[in-house]
Design a protein around this motif. Structure first.
Motif, PDB file in Angstrom:
ATOM      1  N   LYS A   5       0.798  -1.365   0.099  1.00  0.00           N
ATOM      2  CA  LYS A   5      -0.034  -0.092   0.146  1.00  0.00           C
ATOM      3  C   LYS A   5       0.870   1.205   0.155  1.00  0.00           C
ATOM      4  O   LYS A   5       0.533   2.197  -0.665  1.00  0.00           O
ATOM      5  N   ALA A   6       2.008   1.249   0.706  1.00  0.00           N
ATOM      6  CA  ALA A   6       2.773   2.201   0.697  1.00  0.00           C
ATOM      7  C   ALA A   6       3.514   2.566  -0.749  1.00  0.00           C
ATOM      8  O   ALA A   6       3.483   3.780  -1.117  1.00  0.00           O
ATOM      9  N   GLY A   7       3.758   1.589  -1.325  1.00  0.00           N
ATOM     10  CA  GLY A   7       4.209   1.656  -2.858  1.00  0.00           C
ATOM     11  C   GLY A   7       3.354   2.135  -3.659  1.00  0.00           C
ATOM     12  O   GLY A   7       3.788   3.111  -4.419  1.00  0.00           O
ATOM     13  N   ARG A   8       2.067   1.816  -3.451  1.00  0.00           N
ATOM     14  CA  ARG A   8       0.951   2.357  -4.187  1.00  0.00           C
ATOM     15  C   ARG A   8       0.903   3.979  -4.056  1.00  0.00           C
ATOM     16  O   ARG A   8       0.721   4.877  -4.798  1.00  0.00           O
ATOM     17  N   ALA A   9       1.025   4.582  -2.842  1.00  0.00           N
ATOM     18  CA  ALA A   9       0.980   5.840  -2.360  1.00  0.00           C
ATOM     19  C   ALA A   9       2.007   6.507  -3.002  1.00  0.00           C
ATOM     20  O   ALA A   9       1.938   7.437  -3.492  1.00  0.00           O
ATOM     21  N   LEU A  10       3.199   6.008  -3.084  1.00  0.00           N
ATOM     22  CA  LEU A  10       4.465   6.658  -3.525  1.00  0.00           C
ATOM     23  C   LEU A  10       4.367   6.785  -4.906  1.00  0.00           C
ATOM     24  O   LEU A  10       5.031   7.625  -5.575  1.00  0.00           O
ATOM     25  N   LEU A  11       3.813   5.699  -5.636  1.00  0.00           N
ATOM     26  CA  LEU A  11       3.627   5.802  -7.140  1.00  0.00           C
ATOM     27  C   LEU A  11       2.808   6.891  -7.369  1.00  0.00           C
ATOM     28  O   LEU A  11       3.120   7.545  -8.532  1.00  0.00           O
ATOM     29  N   GLU A  12       1.885   7.222  -6.820  1.00  0.00           N
ATOM     30  CA  GLU A  12       0.949   8.459  -7.053  1.00  0.00           C
ATOM     31  C   GLU A  12       1.868   9.528  -7.151  1.00  0.00           C
ATOM     32  O   GLU A  12       1.758  10.419  -7.853  1.00  0.00           O
ATOM     33  N   VAL A  13       2.550   9.895  -6.044  1.00  0.00           N
ATOM     34  CA  VAL A  13       3.540  10.764  -6.171  1.00  0.00           C
ATOM     35  C   VAL A  13       4.500  11.042  -7.221  1.00  0.00           C
ATOM     36  O   VAL A  13       4.698  11.902  -7.698  1.00  0.00           O
ATOM     37  N   LEU A  14       5.178   9.747  -7.676  1.00  0.00           N
ATOM     38  CA  LEU A  14       6.061   9.745  -8.558  1.00  0.00           C
ATOM     39  C   LEU A  14       5.550   9.952 -10.063  1.00  0.00           C
ATOM     40  O   LEU A  14       6.200  10.539 -10.893  1.00  0.00           O
TER      41      LEU A  14
END
Length: 436
Positions: free
Chosen positions: A155-164
């Motif tokens: 889930k953390a990766g998904r949030a970070l993917l939104e940022v990137l």
């Protein structure tokens, strides 16, 4: 002059680099170059407007509005400054500012909850915030940090993917994403894809296998070979193999200790980096919150005063002159500092001091002629509230007082006219009416 020209050239160079970075969706990098451009030339409108767009794209509406308002103060001509268009677009969508303000307040509450041990509740709140505003970069980063703290790395990766996807080279998101990849094994998978190693080599056509030659040996010689082989094996074991095994165990133990120490140092370093990033984000969030609160207060005062001045003009156009005058007299001029409001106030002043004033004086005279002296006094006093030293209004009010045998009040006004406006025609009339 030469220094200013040099600074402008440097600012333009930084702006051009920032524009290139923005076109590549490196918003953080672009913002850094644009801030450098403004450091050398704060009047660089293009850099300021682009910086506002970047803030808006990253969900920082308050910072974007600040940049555009400053830009419009430097260049108020809407034909030469697109920031005016940006502000008008947002003003037409009043719900945008209200919604963003609400989301920022909720974000600050979530941050406070997380800092006080309520990570689960903070995550629920941040999930809803990012769902309503996916480009709110700070909320996505904080959500990713909390997910990582709860070991929910996917889930953390998904949030970070939104940022990137919004900001391709966001430094905090990049560091956290590398950590997430390591913790989920995706980093090792990516490395494995780059390797192409083979554990065995297949025989080729040119390879030759040489067969062993068999030969017969007598029984006595076989026994001698066996005994000699055992003794030789024991010698090799004690002299060569056993020390090597011991060294191997020692080396393996040392390697294990060194590896554990290295891993512990790496974990401590990553933890320190994450803790530092979190504190930096927290400080920035608090700073943004202060800016937003200040902007909201300033924007509310600006909007209220803008609507009030427009309302005065609207009342005049609709013929509600008395309402317009009373509203005008209640304006707190100390709150009007922005250039657009000052210009608008000048227009309202001209309208009040001429058209409205003349109309109010005439109403006073009409009521006096109609026999309503109380109403006439009200309008004359209202006229003097607009123009406190107008000799005509003072003279008419003084004559009204005379007709009511309020001689003392009348004489005070006659004396003011003679003392303050000796050259005015109403000065002579006042002398005659007072009977000097």
């Amino acid at each position: 002059m030469k220094d200013k020209t040099s600074f402008r050239k440097i600012a333009n160079a930084y702006y051009n680099i920032g524009l290139q970075r923005a076109q590549l969706n490196d918003l953080t990098g672009a913002a850094g170059y644009l801030k450098e451009a403004l450091h050398y030339d704060k009047y660089c409108i293009e850099a300021r407007n682009l910086l506002g767009l970047i803030f808006y794209e990253m969900g920082e509406t308050a910072d974007a509005l600040v940049q555009w308002i400053i830009s419009c103060n430097f260049e108020p001509d809407p034909d030469r400054n697109i920031a005016d268009h940006y502000l008008n677009e947002i003003q037409r969508k009043t719900s945008v500012i209200e919604n963003d303000s609400d989301l920022v307040k909720r974000f600050n509450q979530a941050l406070n909850i997380a800092q006080n041990g309520g990570e689960d509740f903070a995550i629920i709140e941040l999930r809803d915030i990012t769902k309503k505003k996916p480009n709110f970069v700070k909320a996505q980063l904080l959500l990713a940090l909390l997910y990582m703290q709860e070991d929910e790395h996917i889930k953390a990766g998904r949030a970070l993917l939104e940022v990137l996807e919004i900001d391709h080279n966001n430094p905090q998101a990049g560091v956290l994403m590398e950590e997430v990849k390591k913790l989920t094994g995706k980093s090792e998978i990516e490395k494995a894809k780059l390797k192409n190693a083979f554990s065995h080599r297949e025989l080729e056509d040119g390879d030759v296998i040489i067969p062993r030659q068999e030969r017969t040996t007598g029984g006595g010689r076989i026994a001698l070979y066996i005994v000699s082989g055992v003794l030789l094996g024991l010698m090799i074991f004690y002299l060569l193999i056993l020390p090597a095994i011991r060294r191997g165990y020692v080396d393996e133990l040392n390697d294990s200790i060194a590896k554990n120490s290295s891993e512990m140092s790496s974990i401590n370093a990553r933890y320190g980096m994450l803790d530092e990033s979190f504190r930096e984000l927290n400080e920035k969030y608090l700073d943004v919150s202060k800016k937003l609160n200040a902007y909201e207060a300033e924007n509310a005062a600006f909007t209220e005063m803008y609507e009030k001045l427009n309302g005065i003009v609207g009342s005049m156009n609709e013929g509600n002159i008395e309402e317009a005058v009373n509203s005008y007299l209640s304006v707190d001029r100390s709150l009007i500092t922005a250039e657009p409001l000052l210009s608008q106030l000048q227009d309202v002043d001209r309208l009040m001091l001429n058209e409205a004033f003349d109309s109010i004086v005439q109403r006073g005279t009409d009521n006096w002629n109609a026999g309503d002296k109380e109403k006439a006094e009200y309008y004359y006093l209202l006229a003097l509230d607009i123009k406190t030293d107008d000799p005509e209004a003072m003279y008419l009010l003084a004559r009204l007082y005379q007709s009511q045998d309020r001689i003392t009040e009348a004489n005070v006004l006659f004396d003011r006219i003679v003392g303050e406006h000796p050259e005015n025609k109403y000065a002579q009339k006042s002398i005659e009416a007072r009977g000097y």
